[in-house]
Design an enzyme around this catalytic site. Structure first.
Site, short mmCIF file in Angstrom:
data_model
loop_
_atom_site.label_atom_id
_atom_site.label_comp_id
_atom_site.label_asym_id
_atom_site.label_seq_id
_atom_site.Cartn_x
_atom_site.Cartn_y
_atom_site.Cartn_z
N CYS A 168 5.02 2.12 11.75
CA CYS A 168 5.65 2.85 10.81
C CYS A 168 6.05 4.08 11.64
CB CYS A 168 5.01 3.11 9.55
SG CYS A 168 3.79 1.98 8.80
N THR A 222 8.63 -7.05 -13.45
CA THR A 222 8.12 -8.51 -13.45
C THR A 222 7.22 -8.69 -12.28
OG1 THR A 222 10.17 -9.09 -14.55
CG2 THR A 222 8.70 -10.89 -13.45
N HIS A 243 -0.79 -7.82 3.28
CA HIS A 243 -0.51 -8.52 4.57
C HIS A 243 -1.39 -7.89 5.44
CE1 HIS A 243 1.88 -5.15 6.51
NE2 HIS A 243 2.19 -4.82 5.11
N ALA A 256 0.81 -1.35 0.01
CA ALA A 256 0.07 0.09 0.04
C ALA A 256 0.75 1.24 0.07
CB ALA A 256 -0.79 -0.09 1.29
N THR A 257 2.02 1.34 0.62
CA THR A 257 2.70 2.34 0.39
C THR A 257 3.08 2.91 -0.73
OG1 THR A 257 4.16 1.83 2.61
CG2 THR A 257 5.03 3.35 1.28
N1 PMP Z 1 -1.87 2.80 4.79
C1 PMP Z 1 -2.33 2.20 5.90
C2 PMP Z 1 -3.57 2.80 6.55
C3 PMP Z 1 -1.59 1.38 6.54
O1 PMP Z 1 -2.10 0.80 7.84
C4 PMP Z 1 -0.46 0.76 5.92
C5 PMP Z 1 0.24 -0.20 6.76
N2 PMP Z 1 1.00 0.38 7.97
C6 PMP Z 1 0.08 1.40 4.71
C7 PMP Z 1 -0.78 2.22 4.06
C8 PMP Z 1 1.46 0.76 4.24
O2 PMP Z 1 1.15 -0.52 3.78
P1 PMP Z 1 2.30 -1.52 3.29
O3 PMP Z 1 2.70 -2.03 4.44
O4 PMP Z 1 1.70 -2.38 2.40
O5 PMP Z 1 3.44 -0.66 2.62
#
Ligand code: PMP
Length: 377
Positions: free
Chosen positions: A324, A235, A197, A69-70
């Site tokens: 994070c 890929t 995940h 998601a990042t």
């Molecule tokens: N957005 C939210 C709301 C999250 O909770 C997280 C993960 N802490 C992320 C983005 C980032 O996701 P990823 O670990 O897949 O990079």
């Protein structure tokens, strides 16, 4: 593994069915169009794309696999950087977005964009009317997380979407699959970020939904081969895509019962803490329907959260703020945005239960927490 895992919002244990599907994914490069190994890989990736699309109600060709998601948030936000040429040079986000949204918006400001921030109330809710009042003719994108990773607030994304006056809407839905029904969400937003995940899938893969209409306006952040229409080249990680697809299918079919069961466990955990005599307050909304079913972010009167968590090792795993941001000494921007004092924020811990949490886990964890807090006092 030792200890009781109450950090499901940081990462969820992988589902057994997901692992099986990944082990059977085989090998081959989905872009190898000259042979059967490539065709088989491409077919599996396509099926995974369909499974992700089905969970949110999009078409498969609107799903772009990313590393998580990042990356999806970065692609959604920085992908709009050329919109400035069309006179759109503002981005609107809430005050409680995930760091990857905050930082990507910050990076967009280096391309000449201004970042507007919509405040939240004490529950963490974004007001749809506030969105309406802040949108301007220059707004290129609105970015709102559907479910917050720290306090678990579930936004009224349907109402927010209805107030966006034709401005593109991006939703960070990384925490949403285990919290709320996402079927049809793709019809009300233009982009949506997912992370495998956080939903029983593997680490290292996520996806960005980009509506077909918006795709031509997106500027990639990675450059390479022409995979995924060049919007996200590289890929495709076959087994990770297969795992993410399987996780989406499980959530789409069994999410509702699972969420109800997890919410019961979370509520019982809070009861055990109260019965043990712990003096705490739930941060954010008191309306359980508006909170991620696994989330229990509490501030424990007079306790130092970091110290308490350290004392709980190796028995109970939880976190202060999000994984994070923990490790930094700054108070959580989410907790301060909902009006907590520095002191309250510093005594706050996010416990998050999930699919694999048992009744004995929460009973034993509650006992350990009560006892550690008593030793700290
Ligand atoms: N957005 C939210 C709301 C999250 O909770 C997280 C993960 N802490 C992320 C983005 C980032 O996701 P990823 O670990 O897949 O990079």
């Amino acid at each position: 593994m030792a200890g009781i895992y109450l950090d499901h919002q940081a990462s969820t244990p992988m589902h057994g069915i997901v692992l099986e599907a990944m082990l059977e994914a085989g090998y081959g490069n989905a872009s190898s169009i000259e042979h059967s190994f490539g065709w088989a890989a491409a077919a599996k990736v396509e099926r995974a794309r369909q499974q992700v699309a089905a969970m949110i109600g999009s078409d498969p060709d609107e799903i772009f696999f990313t590393s998580g998601a990042t990356e999806a948030n970065n692609l959604a936000i920085l992908g709009m950087r050329k919109e400035r040429k069309r006179g759109k040079d503002r981005v609107l986000r809430s005050a409680i977005e995930h760091k990857s949204v905050l930082a990507a918006c910050e990076a967009l400001s280096e391309y000449g964009f201004s970042v507007d921030e919509v405040a939240v109330d004490r529950e963490g809710k974004v007001s749809p009317d506030a969105i309406a009042s802040m949108v301007t003719a220059q707004t290129a994108l609105i970015s709102i997380g559907i479910v917050n990773n720290e306090i678990g607030i579930i936004q009224d994304i349907v109402s927010i979407a209805s107030k966006r006056s034709n401005v593109f809407l991006h939703c960070d839905a990384a925490q949403a699959p285990y919290a709320t029904d996402l079927s049809g969400v793709a019809t009300i937003c233009d982009m949506l970020s997912l992370s495998a995940h956080k939903m029983g899938g593997p680490m290292g893969v996520g996806a960005l939904y980009i509506s077909r209409e918006l795709q031509p306006l997106i500027t990639p952040i990675l450059f390479g081969g022409g995979q995924q229409q060049g919007i996200r080249p590289g890929t495709l990680p076959l087994s990770l895509c297969v795992g993410m697809g399987a996780a989406c299918e499980i959530v789409a079919s069994s999410g509702m019962e699972e969420r109800a069961r997890v919410a019961e466990i979370r509520d019982q955990f809070l009861v055990y803490l109260r019965q043990g005599g712990l003096d705490f307050e739930l941060n954010g909304t008191k309306d359980h329907k508006l909170r991620h079913p696994g989330n229990a972010n509490i501030n424990i009167k007079g306790a130092d959260a970091e110290q308490l968590l350290a004392m709980l090792q190796p028995e109970v795993a939880a976190s202060t703020g999000s994984a994070c941001t923990s490790g930094s000494l700054e108070p959580s921007h989410v907790l301060t945005a909902i009006g907590l004092s520095m002191e309250e924020a510093a005594s706050s811990i996010r416990f998050s239960v999930g699919r694999t949490t048992t009744e004995s886990d929460i009973l034993n964890a509650a006992k350990a927490i009560v006892s550690a807090a008593a030793r700290l006092a």
